[in-house]
Design an enzyme around this catalytic site. Structure first.
Site, short mmCIF file in Angstrom:
data_model
loop_
_atom_site.label_atom_id
_atom_site.label_comp_id
_atom_site.label_asym_id
_atom_site.label_seq_id
_atom_site.Cartn_x
_atom_site.Cartn_y
_atom_site.Cartn_z
CB VAL A 245 -1.32 0.35 1.04
CG1 VAL A 245 -0.19 0.47 2.39
CG2 VAL A 245 -2.02 0.85 0.69
CG ASP A 246 5.45 3.22 1.90
OD1 ASP A 246 5.06 4.01 1.26
OD2 ASP A 246 5.87 2.61 2.19
#
Ligand code: ADP
Length: 181
Positions: A39-40
């Protein structure tokens, strides 16, 4: 699925965090704050270089973000105005204080939201990807933490954006399990 706790909507949905139009989205970051996978990576790709520039300034000031703590940047090109970057624990078999650190990651993200007058926030399932936290256990901690925050604070919506059917089902059963309390 959605429940209301005091005046707070707690929402579970299957979807993509970067599409959320809540005032803030939370990044499952790593301590270095320089981006990563999962997700980063998705947040930095979609949000553009401004987010990374602000992360670098924070690093220069405080040298990264310890596990369980949170920092805030703007949302760059995302729909969300802010990104709250928090660092969940790496799973080591529950013998390194992981549950407390995971709780702290959620709680400190919510405190930072409150300090910035943010009323709607979206979380991913912190620590359950590359950091290997078992999703059922993580869901219970995440939900317990946000429910107790909602009981004591004035926030309109706390949304969990689950990336897979399995994650969504795990969060749903954890929430159903917690509702009577
Ligand atoms: P961590 O390092 O904290 O485990 P990850 O990003 O590897 O963080 O994984 C956390 C969770 O986020 C996983 O369940 C992963 O499937 C999910 N995820 C990855 N990309 C997205 C996205 N765009 N939106 C929502 N969740 C995502």
């Amino acid at each position: 699925m959605e429940i209301t706790v005091n005046n707070t909507r707690i929402v579970l949905l299957k979807g993509d965090l970067i599409e959320q139009a809540t005032e803030a989205v939370v990044n499952a970051a790593n301590s270095g704050l320089l981006g990563g996978g999962g997700v980063d990576g998705a947040i930095h790709r979609a949000g553009g270089p401004k987010i990374l520039e602000e992360c670098k300034l924070i690093r220069a000031k405080q040298g990264g973000c310890p596990t369980g703590k949170a920092v805030i940047t703007s949302g760059g090109n995302l729909k969300a105005k802010y990104v709250i970057h928090t660092v969940g624990p790496v799973w080591h078999g529950d013998n390194a204080n992981e549950s407390t650190l995971l709780r702290n990651a959620y709680y400190n993200s919510l405190l930072l939201a409150k300090e910035n007058n943010i009323k709607t926030i979206s979380f991913p399932s912190i620590s359950t990807g590359a950091y290997r936290y078992p999703v059922g256990q993580a869901a219970e901690i995440a939900l317990r933490t946000v429910i107790s925050f909602a009981k004591e604070n004035d926030i309109d919506e706390i949304r969990f954006v689950l990336f897979s059917d399995n994650d969504y089902q795990k969060y749903k059963s954890a929430l159903l399990h917690l509702i009577p309390s």
